[in-house]
Design a protein around this motif. Sequence first.
Motif, PDB file in Angstrom:
ATOM      1  N   GLU A 193      11.037   3.595   6.628  1.00 39.79           N
ATOM      2  CA  GLU A 193      11.833   4.705   5.812  1.00 39.79           C
ATOM      3  C   GLU A 193      10.898   5.196   4.731  1.00 39.79           C
ATOM      4  OE1 GLU A 193      16.637   3.410   6.277  1.00 39.79           O
ATOM      5  OE2 GLU A 193      15.229   2.058   4.922  1.00 39.79           O
ATOM      6  N   ILE A 194      10.096   4.340   4.167  1.00 38.51           N
ATOM      7  CA  ILE A 194       9.131   4.579   3.326  1.00 38.51           C
ATOM      8  C   ILE A 194       7.966   5.849   3.793  1.00 38.51           C
ATOM      9  CG2 ILE A 194       7.086   4.166   1.807  1.00 38.51           C
ATOM     10  CD1 ILE A 194       9.779   3.604   0.217  1.00 38.51           C
ATOM     11  N   ARG A 195       7.726   5.396   5.115  1.00 35.73           N
ATOM     12  CA  ARG A 195       6.788   6.431   5.902  1.00 35.73           C
ATOM     13  C   ARG A 195       7.416   7.642   6.113  1.00 35.73           C
ATOM     14  NH1 ARG A 195       2.020   3.801   7.002  1.00 35.73           N
ATOM     15  NH2 ARG A 195       1.982   1.613   6.986  1.00 35.73           N
ATOM     16  N   ALA A 196       8.798   7.580   6.601  1.00 32.43           N
ATOM     17  CA  ALA A 196       9.518   8.690   6.930  1.00 32.43           C
ATOM     18  C   ALA A 196       9.682   9.923   5.787  1.00 32.43           C
ATOM     19  CB  ALA A 196      10.893   8.565   7.294  1.00 32.43           C
ATOM     20  N   GLU A 197       9.956   9.156   4.508  1.00 26.52           N
ATOM     21  CA  GLU A 197       9.921   9.744   3.464  1.00 26.52           C
ATOM     22  C   GLU A 197       8.460  10.479   3.224  1.00 26.52           C
ATOM     23  OE1 GLU A 197      10.487   9.169  -1.562  1.00 26.52           O
ATOM     24  OE2 GLU A 197      11.389   7.545  -0.070  1.00 26.52           O
ATOM     25  N   ALA A 198       7.398   9.662   3.296  1.00 24.11           N
ATOM     26  CA  ALA A 198       6.221  10.299   3.015  1.00 24.11           C
ATOM     27  C   ALA A 198       5.886  11.390   4.017  1.00 24.11           C
ATOM     28  CB  ALA A 198       5.347   9.440   3.324  1.00 24.11           C
ATOM     29  N   GLU A 199       6.406  11.613   5.268  1.00 17.77           N
ATOM     30  CA  GLU A 199       6.235  12.571   6.086  1.00 17.77           C
ATOM     31  C   GLU A 199       7.386  13.814   5.826  1.00 17.77           C
ATOM     32  OE1 GLU A 199       7.422  10.993   9.993  1.00 17.77           O
ATOM     33  OE2 GLU A 199       5.426  10.692  10.620  1.00 17.77           O
ATOM     34  N   ARG A 200       8.341  13.553   5.076  1.00 23.06           N
ATOM     35  CA  ARG A 200       9.128  14.692   4.613  1.00 23.06           C
ATOM     36  C   ARG A 200       8.604  15.315   3.413  1.00 23.06           C
ATOM     37  NH1 ARG A 200      13.346  10.568   5.237  1.00 23.06           N
ATOM     38  NH2 ARG A 200      13.310  10.278   3.020  1.00 23.06           N
ATOM     39  N   ARG A 201       7.787  14.549   2.845  1.00 23.64           N
ATOM     40  CA  ARG A 201       7.017  15.104   1.528  1.00 23.64           C
ATOM     41  C   ARG A 201       5.654  15.753   2.029  1.00 23.64           C
ATOM     42  NH1 ARG A 201       9.310  13.310  -3.436  1.00 23.64           N
ATOM     43  NH2 ARG A 201      10.624  11.404  -3.393  1.00 23.64           N
ATOM     44  N   ASP A 202       5.332  15.873   3.471  1.00 23.43           N
ATOM     45  CA  ASP A 202       4.316  16.204   3.960  1.00 23.43           C
ATOM     46  C   ASP A 202       2.970  15.509   3.259  1.00 23.43           C
ATOM     47  OD1 ASP A 202       5.541  18.257   5.324  1.00 23.43           O
ATOM     48  OD2 ASP A 202       5.579  19.577   3.577  1.00 23.43           O
ATOM     49  N   LEU A 203       3.112  14.243   2.919  1.00 27.66           N
ATOM     50  CA  LEU A 203       1.912  13.285   2.543  1.00 27.66           C
ATOM     51  C   LEU A 203       1.329  12.673   4.121  1.00 27.66           C
ATOM     52  CD1 LEU A 203       3.869  11.211  -0.233  1.00 27.66           C
ATOM     53  CD2 LEU A 203       2.021  13.134  -0.376  1.00 27.66           C
ATOM     54  N   ALA A 204      -0.082  13.238   3.934  1.00 26.16           N
ATOM     55  CA  ALA A 204      -0.768  12.728   5.094  1.00 26.16           C
ATOM     56  C   ALA A 204      -1.075  11.357   5.451  1.00 26.16           C
ATOM     57  CB  ALA A 204      -2.125  13.597   5.175  1.00 26.16           C
ATOM     58  N   VAL A 205      -0.640  10.630   4.268  1.00 26.67           N
ATOM     59  CA  VAL A 205      -0.929   9.027   4.512  1.00 26.67           C
ATOM     60  C   VAL A 205       0.330   8.291   5.117  1.00 26.67           C
ATOM     61  CG1 VAL A 205      -2.377   8.935   2.604  1.00 26.67           C
ATOM     62  CG2 VAL A 205       0.038   8.884   2.230  1.00 26.67           C
ATOM     63  N   ALA A 206       1.313   9.277   5.613  1.00 26.60           N
ATOM     64  CA  ALA A 206       2.556   8.667   5.943  1.00 26.60           C
ATOM     65  C   ALA A 206       2.410   7.564   7.424  1.00 26.60           C
ATOM     66  CB  ALA A 206       3.478   9.859   6.561  1.00 26.60           C
ATOM     67  N   ARG A 207       1.451   7.547   7.995  1.00 29.45           N
ATOM     68  CA  ARG A 207       1.260   6.725   9.208  1.00 29.45           C
ATOM     69  C   ARG A 207      -0.339   5.862   9.014  1.00 29.45           C
ATOM     70  NH1 ARG A 207       5.835   5.513  10.966  1.00 29.45           N
ATOM     71  NH2 ARG A 207       7.013   7.437  10.972  1.00 29.45           N
ATOM     72  N   LYS A 208      -0.702   6.055   7.736  1.00 30.64           N
ATOM     73  CA  LYS A 208      -2.024   5.116   7.435  1.00 30.64           C
ATOM     74  C   LYS A 208      -1.521   3.705   7.488  1.00 30.64           C
ATOM     75  CE  LYS A 208      -5.763   5.121   4.211  1.00 30.64           C
ATOM     76  NZ  LYS A 208      -6.474   5.687   2.709  1.00 30.64           N
ATOM     77  N   PRO A 209      -2.504   3.079   8.278  1.00 30.35           N
ATOM     78  CA  PRO A 209      -2.214   1.434   8.168  1.00 30.35           C
ATOM     79  C   PRO A 209      -2.087   0.852   6.630  1.00 30.35           C
ATOM     80  CG  PRO A 209      -3.953   1.920   9.821  1.00 30.35           C
ATOM     81  CD  PRO A 209      -3.244   3.425   9.002  1.00 30.35           C
ATOM     82  N   ASP A 210      -1.326   0.033   6.270  1.00 25.24           N
ATOM     83  CA  ASP A 210      -1.454  -0.935   5.269  1.00 25.24           C
ATOM     84  C   ASP A 210      -2.591  -1.603   5.232  1.00 25.24           C
ATOM     85  OD1 ASP A 210       1.239   0.053   4.282  1.00 25.24           O
ATOM     86  OD2 ASP A 210       1.898  -1.620   5.419  1.00 25.24           O
ATOM     87  N   SER A 211      -3.264  -1.935   4.038  1.00 26.85           N
ATOM     88  CA  SER A 211      -4.393  -2.484   3.841  1.00 26.85           C
ATOM     89  C   SER A 211      -3.892  -4.281   3.414  1.00 26.85           C
ATOM     90  CB  SER A 211      -5.246  -2.414   2.714  1.00 26.85           C
ATOM     91  OG  SER A 211      -4.231  -2.673   1.537  1.00 26.85           O
ATOM     92  N   HIS A 212      -4.851  -5.292   4.090  1.00 27.37           N
ATOM     93  CA  HIS A 212      -4.352  -6.417   4.020  1.00 27.37           C
ATOM     94  C   HIS A 212      -5.552  -7.265   3.793  1.00 27.37           C
ATOM     95  CE1 HIS A 212      -5.588  -7.527   8.030  1.00 27.37           C
ATOM     96  NE2 HIS A 212      -4.938  -6.382   8.586  1.00 27.37           N
TER      97      HIS A 212
END
Length: 382
Positions: A193-212
């Motif tokens: 849902e955080i990634r979906a929010e990023a997509e709604r905000r047109d943030l290109a990092v929406a599908r970027k893998p998390d660092s670990h």
Amino acid sequence: MTYPGAPTGPRDGSRLRVLAAMSGGVDSAVAAARAAEAGHDVTGVHLALSANPQSFRTGARGCCTLEDSRDARRAADVIGIPFYVWDLAERFREDVVEDFVAEYAAGRTPNPCLRCNEKIKFSALLDKALALGFDAVCTGHYATVVVRDDGSRELHRADDAAKDQSYVLGVLDERQLAHAMFPLGDTLTTKDEIRAEAERRDLAVARKPDSHDICFIADGDTQGFLARRLGTAEGDIVDEDGNRLGGHDGAYGFTIGQRKGMRIGTPAADGRPRYVLDISPVTNTVTVGPAEALDVTALTAIRPRWCGTPPTAAGRYTAQLRAHGEDVPVTAEPTPDGLHVTFDAPVRGIAPGQAVVLYDGTRVVGSATIATTRRRTPAGTV
């Protein structure tokens, strides 16, 4: 009371000047966007923590690459906030990387994320932000700041326990909490849902893998990193009676509770697996034994950091011993040197150098660095 999105500062309820730490990932981007949407005057900053950053990430490993910096800048542009890159590489090297190496060399197992939050994000960064007139530092951590009626701050777990990151924030004191903002902490949303929010905000990092893993060891090879820094130091692997079972190239390459990666030629008499029980940097010896010898009944900890008023007497709490570990019931008592913690039931695989974080319900009481442990079996005492 709890402010939605945890926006706190010296002018609570008004428009704050907020410095948003933007790593180039989705969490920090959405956090910055939420802070701006709440009406605050937000400026984005990316921390350059590597003196020689790589151009690109290796999958989900590492951070602070040139790619991350560009991703953070693009996110700031979409949000519509000013953006800067601050070079904290030297401070990060001294306070986090060198500390990490020194702790392993001393036979301890550090948590560099706690040290980074303490020394970099909420010390070096926050001090610079306050000097420049900002009211708060905003990050993408999942935790919640509660403001009490008397104006004091408390750090609490995130509403979503699965994403809670309060353990690595347990090093923050009340002054630092007064200027901390965690806009993601009180949202019961999944990462999707955080990634979906990023997509709604047109943030290109929406599908970027998390660092670990450890951010400054991009290939994930901690033992190789330490070997390059500390060199080869051959030593013995022994059992609890001191009998030599095998050899190693450096005691720093082991952690308490480790099972794999040991060159032991002689099987245990009972045929059961053996685990690392103790690491002695003085003799460069690694001691191994059965799993039950890892059971810890109590510990002492040093360098306590209290998220508010320090306790003055023994009390009942729960303790978390790893970033994603479970709560365990304990009795904790402050001492002149730090903290003494007794477990209701034995816990396994605790290593000196790790952090113990105390909780009163969801409230973070404070944290301290584990110095010694007391094991259930005398032969395993360290």
